[in-house]
Design an enzyme around this catalytic site. Sequence first.
Site, short mmCIF file in Angstrom:
data_model
loop_
_atom_site.label_atom_id
_atom_site.label_comp_id
_atom_site.label_asym_id
_atom_site.label_seq_id
_atom_site.Cartn_x
_atom_site.Cartn_y
_atom_site.Cartn_z
NE ARG A 182 -54.05 21.28 27.88
CZ ARG A 182 -55.25 21.01 26.32
NH1 ARG A 182 -54.25 20.62 25.27
NH2 ARG A 182 -56.25 20.01 26.96
CE LYS B 151 -44.17 38.34 40.00
NZ LYS B 151 -44.64 39.20 40.61
CD GLU C 251 -40.84 50.49 37.90
OE1 GLU C 251 -40.01 49.89 39.54
OE2 GLU C 251 -42.41 49.96 38.28
CE LYS D 77 -38.40 41.64 37.88
NZ LYS D 77 -39.49 42.04 37.18
CD GLU E 7 -43.87 38.62 44.46
OE1 GLU E 7 -44.87 38.79 44.83
OE2 GLU E 7 -44.11 38.49 42.99
NE ARG F 152 -41.06 38.39 40.31
CZ ARG F 152 -40.62 37.78 39.36
NH1 ARG F 152 -40.32 36.71 38.77
NH2 ARG F 152 -41.10 38.64 38.69
CG ASN G 40 -44.11 44.20 44.86
OD1 ASN G 40 -44.15 45.28 44.32
ND2 ASN G 40 -44.82 43.59 45.75
CG HIS H 52 -44.03 49.19 43.42
ND1 HIS H 52 -42.74 49.48 43.10
CD2 HIS H 52 -44.26 48.16 41.90
CE1 HIS H 52 -42.62 49.10 41.81
NE2 HIS H 52 -43.56 48.78 41.20
CG HIS I 232 -49.72 49.22 43.32
ND1 HIS I 232 -48.55 48.21 43.92
CD2 HIS I 232 -49.18 48.88 42.01
CE1 HIS I 232 -48.27 47.08 42.59
NE2 HIS I 232 -48.71 48.08 41.11
CG HIS J 5 -46.74 51.43 36.98
ND1 HIS J 5 -47.21 50.78 38.68
CD2 HIS J 5 -45.24 50.73 37.68
CE1 HIS J 5 -46.48 50.00 39.51
NE2 HIS J 5 -44.87 49.96 38.51
N1 LIG Z 1 -44.87 41.29 34.24
C1 LIG Z 1 -43.80 41.89 34.97
O1 LIG Z 1 -43.00 41.63 34.89
C2 LIG Z 1 -44.16 43.43 34.84
C3 LIG Z 1 -43.29 44.47 35.15
C4 LIG Z 1 -43.65 45.70 35.81
C5 LIG Z 1 -44.72 46.37 34.76
N2 LIG Z 1 -45.56 45.71 33.63
C6 LIG Z 1 -46.61 45.93 34.07
O2 LIG Z 1 -45.97 46.91 32.50
C7 LIG Z 1 -46.96 47.58 32.08
C8 LIG Z 1 -46.49 49.21 31.73
O3 LIG Z 1 -45.38 48.43 31.07
P1 LIG Z 1 -45.35 50.17 30.34
O4 LIG Z 1 -44.42 50.95 31.23
O5 LIG Z 1 -43.87 49.97 29.19
O6 LIG Z 1 -46.63 50.44 29.35
P2 LIG Z 1 -46.59 50.34 27.82
O7 LIG Z 1 -46.68 48.90 27.41
O8 LIG Z 1 -48.44 51.02 27.76
O9 LIG Z 1 -46.29 51.12 27.22
C9 LIG Z 1 -46.04 53.15 27.17
C10 LIG Z 1 -46.32 53.66 26.34
O10 LIG Z 1 -45.35 53.95 25.09
C11 LIG Z 1 -45.98 53.38 23.98
N3 LIG Z 1 -44.14 52.83 23.68
C12 LIG Z 1 -43.88 52.19 23.99
N4 LIG Z 1 -42.42 51.50 23.37
C13 LIG Z 1 -42.28 52.56 22.60
C14 LIG Z 1 -41.45 53.08 21.79
N5 LIG Z 1 -40.12 52.77 21.33
N6 LIG Z 1 -41.31 54.26 20.89
C15 LIG Z 1 -42.47 55.12 21.55
N7 LIG Z 1 -44.11 54.49 22.27
C16 LIG Z 1 -43.43 53.50 22.93
C17 LIG Z 1 -46.77 52.24 23.69
O11 LIG Z 1 -47.35 52.66 23.07
C18 LIG Z 1 -47.69 53.03 25.27
O12 LIG Z 1 -48.28 54.44 25.11
C19 LIG Z 1 -48.07 47.67 32.61
O13 LIG Z 1 -48.96 46.98 32.51
C20 LIG Z 1 -47.33 46.51 34.01
O14 LIG Z 1 -48.83 45.87 34.83
C21 LIG Z 1 -44.83 44.03 34.49
ZN LIG Z 2 -42.96 48.99 39.12
#
Ligand SMILES: NC(=O)c1ccc[n+]([C@@H]2O[C@H](COP(=O)([O-])OP(=O)(O)OC[C@H]3O[C@@H](n4cnc5c(N)ncnc54)[C@H](O)[C@@H]3O)[C@@H](O)[C@H]2O)c1
Ligand SMILES: [Zn+2]
Length: 342
Positions: A113, A135, A177, A208, A218, A223, A227, A230, A234, A247
């Site tokens: 939990r 989030k 971003e 942010k 939100e 918030r 987007n 986006h 998306h 993305h």
């Molecule tokens: N929770 C939220 O508020 C929020 C906001 C925006 C995005 N997201 C989510 O985030 C995700 C995307 O995140 P991302 O772009 O970091 O993707 P990711 O976590 O897949 O990382 C991108 C790539 O870079 C690699 N990587 C990461 N750090 C590295 C480093 N220091 N050196 C070498 N390789 C490295 C990873 O292994 C991966 O292959 C999506 O799933 C999205 O939905 C969440």
């Molecule tokens: Zn985004």
Amino acid sequence: MGDRHTEGAWNMKVESRFGSYEISFIKLTELWGYLPENCCLVTDSNVVEVIPGLKERNPIVVPAGEESKSFDTYRFVVTELAKRGVKRSGSLAAVGGGVVGDLGGVAAASYMRGIDFWQVPTSLLAMVDSSVGGKVGIDLAEGKNLVGAFWAPKAVLVAPECLKTLPERQFKAGLAEVLKMGFIRDPELLNLDRENPQPWIERAIDGKRQVVEADEFETNGLRATLNFGHTIGHMLESRANYQGILHGEAVAIGMVAEAEFGEYLGVTPAGTAEKVREVLAENGLPVELPTDLNPTEALKWLQLDKKSGTKTLGFSLLTGIGSCKLKSDIEPSQVLEWLETR
Ligand SMILES: NC(=O)c1ccc[n+]([C@@H]2O[C@H](COP(=O)([O-])OP(=O)(O)OC[C@H]3O[C@@H](n4cnc5c(N)ncnc54)[C@H](O)[C@@H]3O)[C@@H](O)[C@H]2O)c1
Ligand SMILES: [Zn+2]
């Protein structure tokens, strides 16, 4: 902005209904000293190879990539926590990009939990976006982030050195971003110097922070303005089945398109889309909608967007460079008309 206590150390406090937490800039060598003893580490198969000392600490390693934001991987992580005897008083640190942060966060929010959670973002996107705001989520076949929670971390530890190993394409996707924050709130971010990232990473995080503090769950529309780019972004991602387009790349194309759409609606001042396009292209990001985009098919994907009402569509639209507003009463026919005439 944050206080500089000592050279190199920097902290920013985020107020949250779960209690406040700090975002700190740290050196990688100091990382382990910040985390609780016996903190369980979750990372991915790329990151485990590049963060010094990580592998030796026996982390839970999931395959790199969005596919890991799944029920199967979630089950694997919480099962590992149980096998390792993690208690209610235990803690979990997600060391990686947004995928590891979101997945690790769902595990931390639900295991026993809820246990203490630490974010150690290693991608640019995770530093400026996903690790801030509490989030967390995983995907279903029916859509992204459909299962999740608000689970604020104990702290976010940002080591900009991590960016040295981040692939260029991923770096640029994260930049999208940062530039988004520039377009919607803080035009200073549009003149960033790639060689000296810490100042603008701080600034983007602070943007942010302000938004999530003012609209944590939100509920007042602020918030949702994050987007910008986006809604169309998306749509491009879903249409491509999340293959072949990152993305941030989809959001870059989406920002140009939504600025054009804003101009079409008379919400965005003329000439804004051109400026958006210029800045993104200068930073090596894609700016063109796919040539084979069929307007009717595009609309079908858009109507699946979470910001859409049952009949109308929601867009965060620029009201200038550095300001925006949420429009949630867009008729599908307006989007279709615009797509057909552009
Ligand atoms: N929770 C939220 O508020 C929020 C906001 C925006 C995005 N997201 C989510 O985030 C995700 C995307 O995140 P991302 O772009 O970091 O993707 P990711 O976590 O897949 O990382 C991108 C790539 O870079 C690699 N990587 C990461 N750090 C590295 C480093 N220091 N050196 C070498 N390789 C490295 C990873 O292994 C991966 O292959 C999506 O799933 C999205 O939905 C969440
Ligand atoms: Zn985004």
